[in-house]
Design an enzyme around this catalytic site. Structure first.
Site, PDB file in Angstrom:
ATOM      1  N   ASP A   1      50.204 -19.782   5.599  1.00 36.12           N
ATOM      2  CA  ASP A   1      50.576 -19.866   6.800  1.00 36.12           C
ATOM      3  C   ASP A   1      51.534 -19.827   6.623  1.00 36.12           C
ATOM      4  O   ASP A   1      52.355 -20.984   6.542  1.00 36.12           O
ATOM      5  CB  ASP A   1      49.458 -21.319   7.286  1.00 36.12           C
TER       6      ASP A   1
ATOM      7  N   ASP B   1      52.395 -13.735  11.378  1.00 35.48           N
ATOM      8  CA  ASP B   1      51.364 -14.844  11.124  1.00 35.48           C
ATOM      9  C   ASP B   1      50.175 -14.047   9.863  1.00 35.48           C
ATOM     10  O   ASP B   1      49.592 -13.723   9.868  1.00 35.48           O
ATOM     11  CB  ASP B   1      50.823 -15.172  12.258  1.00 35.48           C
TER      12      ASP B   1
END
Length: 384
Positions: free
Chosen positions: A95, A278
């Site tokens: 992430d 992201d």
């Protein structure tokens, strides 16, 4: 105020890590969950929960009031990371929108029985540190525990003396997931434990990679899925043409970039905006105003929960184009249809009600992305 539970849509694309060796680089494959059932009620909310502190409608003392259910049918992306000596293999989410390395452990009596739990007593290189950590998200999900120090091996690269966060308690949302924890690839300024060097920090400082970057290729389920992270290099076999370099603002701990604008539908223009790159968010989430521009250009209907209903006929839709750093990057019309529910289709774009956008996997699976934290910048190239 409470955030509407309906804003959710998180369905990750299958990810594998890139594989073209430079001097010191390492290919790192990710595994995909084959039991994919997109849940259009579960993805924008995850993004909103993740960035809830920046929502205008969340009061300073009201964070954590929106529950986020991690539905077992969602597709999740994880890589196998080894921790300790001998290595204990864990499935971790990668992430770029967070910076903690945490996972279930044998110290956790309430962690899921399906999770692999790291056992510090079985690692000869483990050192107890004992710093408390706690992670809470805007949806009420949380985990907390204690820190230790151990060897963490990512794609064959052994990071020594890496701070790890061992969960002692986990909320149900994490217990119901397909992974054992999370590996954050954001900047260390948003690490939960102050002074923590992230795995990427240590890969660089310990000389395990000679090029301080990591390349990301996300595969499409329609094309067999998969994907790749390549730490220390770029998989040129996945790249077509030159890279576009874009300065990144890391003041909030993320890779935030400016998007010059673009076009949607039959050539309708969309305004410029800033957004976070992201890998941990599935959808392409715009600001409210840009989401309306995009939706109007496709005749999409606002569902009132951050999602949009769009035509199920891809042949009737035109590609969506984003202009970044003077280069146009295309999201094919087929990717604008995220999920079919009966005769209705949910769009791959939406809005999370924030002042910034989130360039999630709907965008990232159509480009090759290189993250360069020491500059900082992000580089995009079209796929081969």
């Amino acid at each position: 105020m409470k955030i509407s539970l309906c804003i959710a849509l998180l369905a990750s694309t299958a990810t594998l890590l890139n594989a073209a060796p430079t001097d010191k680089s390492q290919s790192f494959p990710l595994a995909a969950n084959p039991n994919f059932k997109p849940n259009p009620k579960n993805a924008i909310a995850k993004a909103r929960a993740k960035y809830y502190k920046y929502l205008a409608d969340v009061s300073a003392d009201g964070g954590g009031s929106v529950p986020l259910t991690d539905v077992s049918g969602d597709l999740e992306y994880y890589g196998i990371v080894s921790v300790g000596t001998p290595p204990q293999k864990l499935k971790l989410d990668f992430d770029t929108g967070s910076s903690d390395l945490w996972f279930a452990s044998t110290l956790c009596s309430g962690c899921s029985g399906t999770q692999t739990k790291f056992n510090p007593t079985k690692s000869t290189t483990y050192k107890k540190e004992g710093k408390s950590w706690s992670i809470g998200y805007g949806d009420g999900s949380n985990a907390r525990g204690t820190t230790g120090i151990d060897t963490v091996t990512i794609g064959g690269l052994a990071i020594k003396n890496q701070r790890i966060e061992l969960a002692q308690t986990e909320s149900a949302q994490f217990q119901q997931g397909a992974t054992d924890g999370l590996l954050g690839l954001g900047f260390n300024t948003i690490s939960t434990v102050a002074g923590t060097k992230t795995p990427m920090d240590n890969l660089i400082s310990q000389g395990l990679i000679s090029n301080p970057v990591f390349g990301v290729w996300l595969g499409k389920a329609s094309q067999g899925g998969g994907g790749e992270y390549l730490f220390g290099g770029i998989n040129t076999s996945k790249v077509s043409g030159a890279f576009t370099k874009v300065p990144a603002d890391n003041s909030q701990g993320w890779y935030s970039i400016n998007v010059d604008g673009g076009s949607a539908g039959q050539g309708a223009s969309i305004d410029q905006f800033s957004g976070i790159v992201d890998t941990g968010t599935t959808l392409l989430l715009f600001t409210d105003s840009v989401a309306k521009q995009v939706a109007d250009s496709y005749g999409a209907t606002d569902n009132g929960d951050g999602t949009y209903t769009i035509s199920c006929d891809a042949s009737s839709l035109s590609d969506l184009t984003l202009s970044i750093g003077g280069t146009n990057f295309v999201i094919p019309a087929a990717d604008l249809i995220y999920y079919r529910q009966g005769s209705q289709c949910i769009a791959g774009f939406g809005s999370a009600g924030m002042s910034f956008a989130i360039l999630g996997d709907v965008f990232l699976k159509n480009v090759y992305t290189v993250f360069a934290p020491t500059v900082p910048e992000v580089r995009f190239a079209k796929l081969a």
